[in-house]
Enzyme design. Structure first.
Site, PDB file in Angstrom:
ATOM      1  N   GLY A   1       0.774  -1.150   0.028  1.00  0.00           N
ATOM      2  CA  GLY A   1      -0.081  -0.024  -0.117  1.00  0.00           C
ATOM      3  C   GLY A   1       1.006   1.256   0.037  1.00  0.00           C
ATOM      4  N   ASN A   2       0.204   2.402  -0.477  1.00  0.00           N
ATOM      5  CA  ASN A   2       1.033   3.842  -0.648  1.00  0.00           C
ATOM      6  C   ASN A   2      -0.204   4.934  -0.370  1.00  0.00           C
ATOM      7  OD1 ASN A   2       0.683   3.524  -3.573  1.00  0.00           O
ATOM      8  ND2 ASN A   2       1.995   1.706  -3.171  1.00  0.00           N
TER       9      ASN A   2
ATOM     10  N   SER B   1       9.458   3.967  -0.176  1.00  0.00           N
ATOM     11  CA  SER B   1       9.317   2.521  -0.533  1.00  0.00           C
ATOM     12  C   SER B   1       9.860   1.609   0.588  1.00  0.00           C
ATOM     13  CB  SER B   1      10.097   2.054  -1.685  1.00  0.00           C
ATOM     14  OG  SER B   1       9.915   0.749  -1.952  1.00  0.00           O
ATOM     15  N   GLY B   2       9.301   0.615   0.995  1.00  0.00           N
ATOM     16  CA  GLY B   2       9.908  -0.415   2.091  1.00  0.00           C
ATOM     17  C   GLY B   2       9.648  -0.229   3.616  1.00  0.00           C
TER      18      GLY B   2
ATOM     19  N   SER C   1       7.587   5.005  -3.440  1.00  0.00           N
ATOM     20  CA  SER C   1       6.759   3.693  -3.454  1.00  0.00           C
ATOM     21  C   SER C   1       6.891   3.545  -5.050  1.00  0.00           C
ATOM     22  CB  SER C   1       5.187   3.993  -3.330  1.00  0.00           C
ATOM     23  OG  SER C   1       4.404   2.955  -3.679  1.00  0.00           O
TER      24      SER C   1
ATOM     25  N   GLU D   1       4.705   2.265  -6.810  1.00  0.00           N
ATOM     26  CA  GLU D   1       3.509   2.602  -7.569  1.00  0.00           C
ATOM     27  C   GLU D   1       3.188   4.097  -7.724  1.00  0.00           C
ATOM     28  OE1 GLU D   1       2.493   0.308  -8.608  1.00  0.00           O
ATOM     29  OE2 GLU D   1       2.249  -1.562  -6.918  1.00  0.00           O
TER      30      GLU D   1
ATOM     31  N   HIS E   1      -3.859   3.947  -1.763  1.00  0.00           N
ATOM     32  CA  HIS E   1      -3.667   2.828  -2.351  1.00  0.00           C
ATOM     33  C   HIS E   1      -3.386   1.597  -1.306  1.00  0.00           C
ATOM     34  CE1 HIS E   1      -2.746  -0.805  -4.709  1.00  0.00           C
ATOM     35  NE2 HIS E   1      -1.433  -0.703  -4.317  1.00  0.00           N
TER      36      HIS E   1
ATOM     37  N   HIS F   1      -4.386  -2.667   0.236  1.00  0.00           N
ATOM     38  CA  HIS F   1      -4.749  -4.133  -0.332  1.00  0.00           C
ATOM     39  C   HIS F   1      -6.051  -5.086   0.768  1.00  0.00           C
ATOM     40  CE1 HIS F   1      -0.505  -4.109  -1.537  1.00  0.00           C
ATOM     41  NE2 HIS F   1      -1.281  -3.484  -2.553  1.00  0.00           N
TER      42      HIS F   1
ATOM     43  N   HIS G   1      -4.831  -7.452  -7.246  1.00  0.00           N
ATOM     44  CA  HIS G   1      -4.007  -6.529  -6.439  1.00  0.00           C
ATOM     45  C   HIS G   1      -4.827  -5.894  -5.530  1.00  0.00           C
ATOM     46  CE1 HIS G   1      -0.276  -3.559  -7.141  1.00  0.00           C
ATOM     47  NE2 HIS G   1      -0.737  -3.462  -6.050  1.00  0.00           N
TER      48      HIS G   1
END
Length: 203
Positions: free
Chosen positions: A28-29, A45-46, A74, A76, A95, A97, A160
């Protein structure tokens, strides 16, 4: 709202997404437009959404260049930028999941909207076609959906997750929760319907 407050809000909403169970691990981001700058804040990211801090919010140009902050954005970031370019009314993107919504996303079909609330607020939640995470193809698929249906507040992402938008981070978060709860309600309704004939025959 100034940049520092937006960084704090991005961290706060990230924690809410994680605590609500809308994503797992480092998935997610979240991003938000910066006022008076041609740039956005986006999670690096991460890092898990449950552990995001203000320092994890990178300043990214609308061309995808990191302007401020340590780390990489990210993976994305491309579809975040695609949405912002396509939808000037959107100031925030969430975003994530969520489990029930992913179930419907994997079917490759629009999200069912069984309640009057979902129909009024969401109206239509289409699905973007599957593609590898972080790929240009995925960014194009998600952006295309928001261009094709310019009034939507969310889309499913096949195999996704989901992408929810709003004019504030809090509103985008609320849309994400509504999408997941609507998916859960749809699943419950389908289960009940499938058991009605059996229940009637046993009475």
């Amino acid at each position: 709202m100034n940049e520092m407050l937006l960084k704090k809000e991005l961290a706060y909403v990230s924690h809410k997404v994680y605590q609500r169970g809308l994503t797992q691990a480092t998935g997610g981001n979240i991003s938000v437009r910066l006022p008076d700058r041609d740039a956005i804040l986006i999670k690096r990211s991460g890092v898990s959404l449950g552990e995001v801090s203000s320092e994890d919010a990178l300043v990214l140009s609308m061309d995808g260049e990191v302007l401020e902050g340590a780390g990489t954005p990210s993976k994305e970031f491309r579809f975040h930028l695609g949405i912002y370019h396509s939808r000037p009314d959107v100031n925030a993107v969430v975003h994530c999941h969520p489990n029930y919504a992913i179930g419907y996303a994997c079917l490759g079909r629009d999200l069912p909207l069984p309640t009057v609330t979902a129909r009024k607020i969401l109206d239509h939640v289409p699905v973007a076609g599957t593609a590898p995470s972080g790929s240009l193809e995925l960014a194009e698929n998600v952006t295309h959906v928001f261009q094709t249906y310019p009034g939507i507040k969310a889309c499913l992402m096949e195999e996704h997750g989901i992408c929810a938008v709003g004019d504030t981070l809090e509103k985008a978060y609320n849309i994400a929760t509504l999408v997941e709860d609507t998916a859960k309600q749809s699943f419950i309704l389908q289960q009940l319907k499938s058991n009605v004939p059996e229940a009637v025959s046993n009475t």
